[in-house]
Design a protein around this motif. Structure first.
Motif, PDB file in Angstrom:
ATOM      1  N   LEU A   1      40.834  83.891  -4.809  1.00 28.74           N
ATOM      2  CA  LEU A   1      41.496  83.189  -3.719  1.00 28.74           C
ATOM      3  C   LEU A   1      42.989  83.012  -3.981  1.00 28.74           C
ATOM      4  O   LEU A   1      43.788  82.940  -3.041  1.00 28.74           O
ATOM      5  N   LYS A   2      43.374  82.972  -5.251  1.00 22.93           N
ATOM      6  CA  LYS A   2      44.793  82.849  -5.602  1.00 22.93           C
ATOM      7  C   LYS A   2      45.494  84.211  -5.652  1.00 22.93           C
ATOM      8  O   LYS A   2      46.692  84.287  -5.891  1.00 22.93           O
ATOM      9  N   GLY A   3      44.731  85.283  -5.451  1.00 25.50           N
ATOM     10  CA  GLY A   3      45.310  86.624  -5.523  1.00 25.50           C
ATOM     11  C   GLY A   3      45.410  87.168  -6.931  1.00 25.50           C
ATOM     12  O   GLY A   3      46.066  88.187  -7.164  1.00 25.50           O
ATOM     13  N   GLU A   4      44.748  86.510  -7.885  1.00 31.80           N
ATOM     14  CA  GLU A   4      44.777  86.955  -9.281  1.00 31.80           C
ATOM     15  C   GLU A   4      43.602  87.908  -9.523  1.00 31.80           C
ATOM     16  O   GLU A   4      42.630  87.603 -10.217  1.00 31.80           O
ATOM     17  N   TYR A   5      43.698  89.099  -8.921  1.00 36.61           N
ATOM     18  CA  TYR A   5      42.556  90.011  -8.902  1.00 36.61           C
ATOM     19  C   TYR A   5      42.237  90.606 -10.283  1.00 36.61           C
ATOM     20  O   TYR A   5      41.063  90.695 -10.673  1.00 36.61           O
ATOM     21  N   SER A   6      43.257  91.027 -11.022  1.00 30.91           N
ATOM     22  CA  SER A   6      43.009  91.647 -12.327  1.00 30.91           C
ATOM     23  C   SER A   6      42.374  90.680 -13.316  1.00 30.91           C
ATOM     24  O   SER A   6      41.366  91.019 -13.969  1.00 30.91           O
ATOM     25  N   PRO A   7      42.915  89.457 -13.474  1.00 32.70           N
ATOM     26  CA  PRO A   7      42.241  88.501 -14.371  1.00 32.70           C
ATOM     27  C   PRO A   7      40.815  88.188 -13.916  1.00 32.70           C
ATOM     28  O   PRO A   7      39.917  88.007 -14.762  1.00 32.70           O
ATOM     29  N   ALA A   8      40.601  88.133 -12.599  1.00 32.45           N
ATOM     30  CA  ALA A   8      39.266  87.841 -12.086  1.00 32.45           C
ATOM     31  C   ALA A   8      38.292  88.948 -12.461  1.00 32.45           C
ATOM     32  O   ALA A   8      37.161  88.684 -12.916  1.00 32.45           O
ATOM     33  N   LEU A   9      38.720  90.201 -12.286  1.00 31.54           N
ATOM     34  CA  LEU A   9      37.844  91.329 -12.607  1.00 31.54           C
ATOM     35  C   LEU A   9      37.563  91.400 -14.107  1.00 31.54           C
ATOM     36  O   LEU A   9      36.426  91.647 -14.526  1.00 31.54           O
TER      37      LEU A   9
ATOM     38  N   GLY B   1      22.242  85.103 -14.710  1.00 34.99           N
ATOM     39  CA  GLY B   1      23.693  85.188 -14.878  1.00 34.99           C
ATOM     40  C   GLY B   1      24.215  86.573 -14.574  1.00 34.99           C
ATOM     41  O   GLY B   1      25.281  86.739 -13.960  1.00 34.99           O
ATOM     42  N   VAL B   2      23.477  87.604 -14.996  1.00 33.48           N
ATOM     43  CA  VAL B   2      23.880  88.985 -14.711  1.00 33.48           C
ATOM     44  C   VAL B   2      23.934  89.217 -13.203  1.00 33.48           C
ATOM     45  O   VAL B   2      24.879  89.815 -12.676  1.00 33.48           O
TER      46      VAL B   2
ATOM     47  N   ALA C   1      29.887  88.725  -8.276  1.00 33.38           N
ATOM     48  CA  ALA C   1      31.290  88.338  -8.489  1.00 33.38           C
ATOM     49  C   ALA C   1      32.151  89.571  -8.758  1.00 33.38           C
ATOM     50  O   ALA C   1      33.284  89.690  -8.258  1.00 33.38           O
ATOM     51  N   GLU C   2      31.618  90.513  -9.548  1.00 30.51           N
ATOM     52  CA  GLU C   2      32.349  91.760  -9.816  1.00 30.51           C
ATOM     53  C   GLU C   2      32.578  92.529  -8.509  1.00 30.51           C
ATOM     54  O   GLU C   2      33.662  93.087  -8.287  1.00 30.51           O
ATOM     55  N   ALA C   3      31.561  92.550  -7.644  1.00 32.69           N
ATOM     56  CA  ALA C   3      31.696  93.241  -6.351  1.00 32.69           C
ATOM     57  C   ALA C   3      32.803  92.610  -5.514  1.00 32.69           C
ATOM     58  O   ALA C   3      33.568  93.316  -4.838  1.00 32.69           O
ATOM     59  N   GLU C   4      32.913  91.276  -5.558  1.00 35.98           N
ATOM     60  CA  GLU C   4      33.984  90.602  -4.818  1.00 35.98           C
ATOM     61  C   GLU C   4      35.352  91.010  -5.348  1.00 35.98           C
ATOM     62  O   GLU C   4      36.294  91.219  -4.582  1.00 35.98           O
ATOM     63  N   CYS C   5      35.479  91.108  -6.670  1.00 41.32           N
ATOM     64  CA  CYS C   5      36.741  91.546  -7.273  1.00 41.32           C
ATOM     65  C   CYS C   5      37.081  92.974  -6.851  1.00 41.32           C
ATOM     66  O   CYS C   5      38.225  93.289  -6.507  1.00 41.32           O
TER      67      CYS C   5
ATOM     68  N   ARG D   1      33.435 101.646  -2.575  1.00 43.36           N
ATOM     69  CA  ARG D   1      32.202 102.273  -3.053  1.00 43.36           C
ATOM     70  C   ARG D   1      31.684 101.559  -4.304  1.00 43.36           C
ATOM     71  O   ARG D   1      30.483 101.296  -4.439  1.00 43.36           O
ATOM     72  N   ALA D   2      32.609 101.237  -5.214  1.00 43.87           N
ATOM     73  CA  ALA D   2      32.195 100.523  -6.420  1.00 43.87           C
ATOM     74  C   ALA D   2      31.701  99.121  -6.075  1.00 43.87           C
ATOM     75  O   ALA D   2      30.755  98.614  -6.699  1.00 43.87           O
ATOM     76  N   ALA D   3      32.335  98.482  -5.073  1.00 44.38           N
ATOM     77  CA  ALA D   3      31.914  97.146  -4.645  1.00 44.38           C
ATOM     78  C   ALA D   3      30.495  97.185  -4.096  1.00 44.38           C
ATOM     79  O   ALA D   3      29.677  96.297  -4.393  1.00 44.38           O
ATOM     80  N   VAL D   4      30.183  98.216  -3.296  1.00 51.65           N
ATOM     81  CA  VAL D   4      28.830  98.359  -2.757  1.00 51.65           C
ATOM     82  C   VAL D   4      27.828  98.535  -3.898  1.00 51.65           C
ATOM     83  O   VAL D   4      26.745  97.927  -3.905  1.00 51.65           O
ATOM     84  N   GLY D   5      28.195  99.345  -4.893  1.00 51.08           N
ATOM     85  CA  GLY D   5      27.282  99.576  -6.014  1.00 51.08           C
ATOM     86  C   GLY D   5      26.976  98.296  -6.781  1.00 51.08           C
ATOM     87  O   GLY D   5      25.817  97.989  -7.062  1.00 51.08           O
TER      88      GLY D   5
END
Length: 533
Positions: free
Chosen positions: A37-45, A63-64, A70-74, A82-86
């Motif tokens: 939400l803060k736009g900090e995409y790289s740290p989030a991923l 947890g997995v 969460a990874e898909a959202e990043c 495509r990676a997000a869908v996977g």
């Protein structure tokens, strides 16, 4: 046309966190989501992938599953669809095995639909949203179910060709909020219901829930800006311009007294819309939007995007394309940062209109989808599938304000093979499904735009599409609102077209001249032209 309020991703994540058992992975998802939400995409991923491996090694399947979503959202934030869908699909399947219904539902409405849309897989996007709807109906906690229905409804409006799906979802939430005696939730649901009815052009029906939302919020001593926005939009849709302006001005005064800057900006936009609907008040409307833009340091990113979007629409109608482009691009960037899918789509419609009018349709963001939809229409003609033809044609017409970014020659090339193989029956199918000429149909509803031949083609020329004599086949086009289900209304285009006098003898011998196919597509633009002619 008004759309549902965009999904608040912070609230959407809260729905997930509130229904999962407390655990370290839930806190991790909250942390990752906050960074997005803060736009900090790289740290989030990085955080998602690092902890995902740790939880996998520890054998923590729940947890997995959470961190896969969460990874898909990043990945979506990086537009790696495509990676997000996977990742989302893997998390969803694991959630299914573990009976984590809330997580399965969240993945189905918060990630998959938009990723599939970006990949051009609209059927899968709709399936994911429908799956989320079925899952949210199974949530035991009534309040959580109602809130999730509201979130899913927003996604359904984005992906479904039938806006009634979103309406049904909101009505379920409304019933639940009433049973819970929750006036805040009921007001929000009434407001969203009014908005989705406006989006369906059922503006007369939308007035009542909008007024009810205003009443409920007023009883609690607050002015719900979204309710007033919906009321103004509904009144404008009913052509009650003076009443809409009065409602906007009254609500604006209330939110200013409350110090609600987001509400103030929203109602300045609503007021500008009423001014734009009045003859000779376009300059005053632009001035009102400038007033809203001055608040951009004090309002949310999403609200700033909405102001820029409305400014771009008004400037586009005034023919100020350079200024339109600037505001539409600002809106697009802000909507993307806010993860507002509906807003992003609306900004792309304006951008596609600008590039098409400039004669640069290849730059239009909606061009790939437009090309696909023309091919879908051609396929529907070949299969004689009227429902698919109508669905594709309706989506095609929504991709720009007056004309989608596919040239006449490109349309002819796509339909060429079908017409050559089966010209007579194919031409009959197109004519039967592109227009209606029965007297019973023409006798109901009301005409909202009529264009004679000269005005019709002058607008196309001004938009950068110069039709030659053989392809000016529409002699008259009429836009009408006609009753559909219950009190709902729908827009329809009617046209009279014929082979032109400039056609040579061999062309007249054709069972279905290509110009008639093109005229069938041209006729639908009368709905968009209502804003320009």
């Amino acid at each position: 046309m008004m759309t549902l309020e965009s999904l608040d991703w912070s609230q959407a994540a809260d729905l997930l966190h509130g229904s999962l058992e407390v655990g370290s992975w839930t806190a991790l998802h909250e942390s990752i989501h906050a960074k997005i939400l803060k736009g900090e995409y790289s740290p989030a991923l990085t955080e998602a992938q690092t902890n995902l491996q740790k939880l996998h090694d520890a054998g923590c399947q729940e947890g997995v599953a959470v961190l896969l979503v969460a990874e898909a959202e990043c990945l979506s934030a990086f537009r790696n669809w495509r990676a997000a869908v996977g990742a989302a699909t893997e998390g969803l399947l694991l959630a299914q095995r573990l009976s984590l219904r809330s997580l399965e539902c969240y993945a189905s409405f918060a990630v998959l639909p938009y990723a599939y849309l970006q990949l051009g897989e609209s059927d899968k996007a709709s399936e994911a949203a429908q799956h989320a709807y079925e899952l949210c109906r199974q949530i035991v906690d009534r309040k959580m179910r109602a809130k999730t229905c509201m979130a899913v409804a927003r996604v359904l409006q984005l992906v479904s060709s039938d806006a009634s799906d979103a309406e049904t979802c909101i009505r379920e939430a409304l019933v639940a909020f009433r049973a819970l005696d929750d006036p805040v939730g009921e007001a929000a649901a009434q407001s969203s219901l009014a908005q989705v009815l406006v989006a369906q052009d059922a503006c007369h029906e939308a007035v009542r829930p909008a007024r009810e939302a205003v009443r409920l919020s007023s009883e609690r001593g607050r002015c719900l800006a979204a309710a007033h926005e919906a009321l103004v939009a509904a009144l404008l849709g009913c052509n009650r311009v003076a009443e809409a302006r009065q409602a906007a001005e009254g609500a604006l005064s209330e939110v200013r007294q409350q110090g609600d800057k987001n509400g103030e900006a929203a109602l300045l936009v609503a007021l500008a819309q009423t001014l734009a609907a009045e003859k000779g008040a376009s300059e005053e409307a632009l001035s009102t939007l400038q007033e809203a833009l001055k608040l951009r340091q004090q309002i949310s990113l999403e609200m700033s995007a909405k102001v820029h979007l409305e400014a771009s629409r008004l400037l586009c109608r005034s023919g100020m394309l350079d200024e339109t482009l600037e505001h539409a691009q600002e809106a697009l960037v802000s909507f993307r940062q806010a993860r507002d899918w509906l807003g992003e789509r609306s900004a792309n419609v304006v951008l596609s209109e600008v590039y098409t009018r400039r004669g640069e349709p290849q730059l239009a963001p909606n061009r790939p989808e437009a090309m696909r939809l023309v091919k879908d229409m051609a396929q529907a003609v070949q299969e004689r599938n009227a429902d698919h033809y109508h669905s594709a044609a309706a989506k095609y017409a929504s991709l720009a304000m007056s004309g989608a970014p596919v040239s006449t020659s490109e349309q002819r090339e796509i339909f060429k093979g079908i017409l050559q193989r089966d010209v007579g029956p194919s031409g009959d199918f197109i004519r039967a499904n592109a227009v209606s000429t029965t007297s019973s149909t023409m006798a109901v509803g009301s005409t909202f735009k009529k264009a004679e031949k000269t005005a019709f083609y002058v607008h196309f020329r001004n938009s950068g599409i110069a039709y030659g004599p053989r392809y000016r086949a529409v002699d008259m086009a009429i836009g009408r609102s006609t009753p559909a289900k219950g009190d709902e209304f729908e827009a329809a285009a009617y046209a009279v077209y014929q082979i032109q006098e400039d056609a040579e003898d061999w062309e007249r011998s054709l069972s279905s001249h290509p110009s008639l196919l093109d005229a069938a597509l041209q006729s639908g633009s009368i709905i968009g032209l209502a804003q320009h002619l």
